[in-house]
Design a protein around this motif. Sequence first.
Motif, PDB file in Angstrom:
ATOM      1  N   ALA A   1       9.032  15.379 -34.702  1.00  0.00           N
ATOM      2  CA  ALA A   1       9.265  13.934 -34.700  1.00  0.00           C
ATOM      3  C   ALA A   1       9.493  13.391 -33.291  1.00  0.00           C
ATOM      4  N   THR A   2       9.534  14.271 -32.304  1.00  0.00           N
ATOM      5  CA  THR A   2       9.784  13.860 -30.919  1.00  0.00           C
ATOM      6  C   THR A   2       8.676  14.410 -30.007  1.00  0.00           C
ATOM      7  N   ASP A   3       8.827  14.166 -28.724  1.00  0.00           N
ATOM      8  CA  ASP A   3       7.778  14.528 -27.769  1.00  0.00           C
ATOM      9  C   ASP A   3       7.587  16.038 -27.657  1.00  0.00           C
ATOM     10  N   GLU A   4       6.350  16.423 -27.330  1.00  0.00           N
ATOM     11  CA  GLU A   4       6.067  17.828 -27.087  1.00  0.00           C
ATOM     12  C   GLU A   4       6.769  18.298 -25.814  1.00  0.00           C
ATOM     13  N   PRO A   5       7.042  19.605 -25.699  1.00  0.00           N
ATOM     14  CA  PRO A   5       7.612  20.126 -24.450  1.00  0.00           C
ATOM     15  C   PRO A   5       6.637  19.907 -23.300  1.00  0.00           C
ATOM     16  N   PRO A   6       7.132  19.829 -22.064  1.00  0.00           N
ATOM     17  CA  PRO A   6       6.249  19.679 -20.899  1.00  0.00           C
ATOM     18  C   PRO A   6       5.267  20.852 -20.792  1.00  0.00           C
ATOM     19  N   GLN A   7       4.161  20.627 -20.102  1.00  0.00           N
ATOM     20  CA  GLN A   7       3.126  21.644 -19.979  1.00  0.00           C
ATOM     21  C   GLN A   7       3.665  22.912 -19.314  1.00  0.00           C
ATOM     22  N   GLU A   8       4.545  22.742 -18.320  1.00  0.00           N
ATOM     23  CA  GLU A   8       5.052  23.934 -17.633  1.00  0.00           C
ATOM     24  C   GLU A   8       5.900  24.810 -18.564  1.00  0.00           C
ATOM     25  N   ILE A   9       6.543  24.201 -19.544  1.00  0.00           N
ATOM     26  CA  ILE A   9       7.326  24.976 -20.504  1.00  0.00           C
ATOM     27  C   ILE A   9       6.391  25.718 -21.452  1.00  0.00           C
ATOM     28  N   ARG A  10       5.310  25.054 -21.860  1.00  0.00           N
ATOM     29  CA  ARG A  10       4.341  25.738 -22.728  1.00  0.00           C
ATOM     30  C   ARG A  10       3.669  26.887 -21.980  1.00  0.00           C
ATOM     31  N   ASP A  11       3.422  26.708 -20.705  1.00  0.00           N
ATOM     32  CA  ASP A  11       2.871  27.796 -19.898  1.00  0.00           C
ATOM     33  C   ASP A  11       3.879  28.938 -19.762  1.00  0.00           C
ATOM     34  N   LEU A  12       5.148  28.558 -19.650  1.00  0.00           N
ATOM     35  CA  LEU A  12       6.196  29.570 -19.546  1.00  0.00           C
ATOM     36  C   LEU A  12       6.253  30.435 -20.809  1.00  0.00           C
ATOM     37  N   VAL A  13       6.173  29.789 -21.972  1.00  0.00           N
ATOM     38  CA  VAL A  13       6.174  30.530 -23.240  1.00  0.00           C
ATOM     39  C   VAL A  13       4.990  31.481 -23.297  1.00  0.00           C
ATOM     40  N   GLU A  14       3.833  31.015 -22.853  1.00  0.00           N
ATOM     41  CA  GLU A  14       2.646  31.864 -22.846  1.00  0.00           C
ATOM     42  C   GLU A  14       2.829  33.060 -21.917  1.00  0.00           C
ATOM     43  N   SER A  15       3.452  32.831 -20.769  1.00  0.00           N
ATOM     44  CA  SER A  15       3.627  33.917 -19.799  1.00  0.00           C
ATOM     45  C   SER A  15       4.615  34.965 -20.301  1.00  0.00           C
ATOM     46  N   ILE A  16       5.567  34.557 -21.116  1.00  0.00           N
ATOM     47  CA  ILE A  16       6.532  35.526 -21.669  1.00  0.00           C
ATOM     48  C   ILE A  16       5.836  36.467 -22.625  1.00  0.00           C
ATOM     49  N   ARG A  17       4.941  35.931 -23.443  1.00  0.00           N
ATOM     50  CA  ARG A  17       4.333  36.736 -24.506  1.00  0.00           C
ATOM     51  C   ARG A  17       3.170  37.587 -24.018  1.00  0.00           C
ATOM     52  N   VAL A  18       2.440  37.105 -23.042  1.00  0.00           N
ATOM     53  CA  VAL A  18       1.252  37.825 -22.580  1.00  0.00           C
ATOM     54  C   VAL A  18       1.675  38.897 -21.579  1.00  0.00           C
ATOM     55  N   PRO A  19       1.309  40.151 -21.790  1.00  0.00           N
ATOM     56  CA  PRO A  19       1.813  41.242 -20.946  1.00  0.00           C
ATOM     57  C   PRO A  19       1.105  41.365 -19.605  1.00  0.00           C
ATOM     58  N   ARG A  20       0.954  40.238 -18.898  1.00  0.00           N
ATOM     59  CA  ARG A  20       0.373  40.314 -17.555  1.00  0.00           C
ATOM     60  C   ARG A  20       1.437  40.814 -16.591  1.00  0.00           C
ATOM     61  N   GLY A  21       1.063  41.818 -15.789  1.00  0.00           N
ATOM     62  CA  GLY A  21       2.027  42.376 -14.842  1.00  0.00           C
ATOM     63  C   GLY A  21       3.207  43.001 -15.529  1.00  0.00           C
ATOM     64  N   ALA A  22       2.947  43.649 -16.671  1.00  0.00           N
ATOM     65  CA  ALA A  22       4.043  44.215 -17.458  1.00  0.00           C
ATOM     66  C   ALA A  22       4.770  45.329 -16.734  1.00  0.00           C
TER      67      ALA A  22
END
Length: 588
Positions: free
Chosen positions: A561-582
């Motif tokens: 019902a409210t605004d989406e998170p900023p793009q940098e936060i969505r990128d942050l979530v993606e970076s946590i899950r994707v095992p780049r540089g694990a």
Amino acid sequence: MEQYTLNLIFVGATFALYIGIAIWARAGSTSEFYAAGRGVHPVTNGMATAADWMSAASFISMAGLIAFTGYDNSTYLMGWTGGYVLLAMLLAPYLRKFGKFTVPEFIGDRFYSPTARVVAVVCLIVASVTYVIGQMTGVGVAFSRFLEVDNATGLYIGAAIVFMYAVLGGMKGVTYTQVAQYCVLIVAYTIPAIFISLQLTGNPIPALGLFSDHVASGQPLLERLDQVVQELGFAEYTGHHSNTFDMFLFTMSLMIGTAGLPHVIIRFFTVPKVADARWSAGWALVFIALLYLTAPAVGAMARLNLIDTVYPNGTTEAPIAYDDRPEWMQNWEVTGLLSFQDANGDGLIQWYNAGSADFAATAEERGWAGSELTVNRDILVLANPEIANLPGWVIALVAAGGLAAALSTAAGLLLAISGAISHDLIKGQLNPNISEKAELLSARIAMAGAIAVATYLGLNPPGFAAQTVALAFGLAAASIFPALMMGIFSKRVNNKGAVAGMLAGLIVTVVYIFLHKGWFFIPGTNTFTDADPLLGPVKSTSFGAIGAVINFAVAYLVSNATDEPPQEIRDLVESIRVPRGAGAAQDH
């Protein structure tokens, strides 16, 4: 050598070891205080995590609850073990990759909100303080018997020991202290279990002895136990008698509460790499399994031994005379945790299910006027070696093990609380420019204050150690776990949704558990009971699962019902899950 002297030697030696380790591993920086400098080996961390995890509830109380209820209380085993797997698979590696010191810090950054961080601090403190009460309860039980002091004095001694090694050493000191405590507690738990299994079944492996034949009767052990408990009007030990829906909710509450416990999560912040967090979890499961596979056998064998003590002639019709009671009963009577009241004046100890309508006629026929023996369930594991007439050094070892279990988890919880106050509240909100030295001092002061509060509340716990811990798991399940899951696996949940969800889950669960039960952290008002719950079959200890559902629902509804998170936060979530540089974790 007298038993009291043996107890002093074993307990004193382990306490000296813990304090010595804390001095050796004294934390000199905030990184060492909060995360042991991120230099702990995965095997070492796995052992420390196991000690952190296997609290007084696991060591002292769980087998007692299983012993007095049977199959229905296997939910503790299923919930806690399953929850740890959930934590290891879904949360620990991702949180370590994020590279923060505390759980509220992750929530504050992921949901880009100082308010979310503060709310997470509140949730953490409520759950952790409730949890630590159970540990202090276990400390009081152990001290009151083995050092022959009253419960309050035992609590004060335990608090002083925790103060010396946790406040001084921080996470660095606590980590290596917990390794020592794990070694003490696992040896203390398994040695008596092996002896007792050999006595009752001839099998030295307790988990296998549980399914072996009972030497004295020739029957399978569980069949013999079912027979004697039913002869005394109790429910069948291996049967399922509780509400299945509540049993499911309770198991889920323990599982997701486990995955949301900050004091366990912060252990995964101490290793150098993300891969090490996964290995730590695997090793911890191995170390935990050593106790959890033994606990059902300990509970069943202790219940059978206890019944055989009260009815020593092989028949439940001939109870022992009070004057002939064994020495172990006399010892525990002094503590007030075991008591006898002669209801019919015959001088014999009748112990049966006085609430059983089916047994009422039999009891009346025998002239029994009520069950006369009261046994606190928390004493069973500690009393087990005495009941089985094991050597004095085994009894002293169990005393040291019980205290190790309670103190190790108490230290982890206190670290989580002090980190939340000093790092998230003081540095994160009130004084961002605080120096590292001042922050370290504030962390130590916060921990000292938490110890004082925990000791005060431990004087009047709301239930048995494992029941108190179950309440804490429900609070963590309803407040912290959903925020962590949504923070890692959902890009859509925003700061408003996270804050609303955490508050909704926490408030609803607190109201259901505490206000309905009338327990307000005030000594003398201990009225906790799971009887007559507000919502049909849903007990207070099971409500955490419903609180979690409310948290998830509110968070998603508000977020959509409210605004989406900023793009940098969505990128942050993606970076946590994707095992780049694990290979290397992100440290900042």
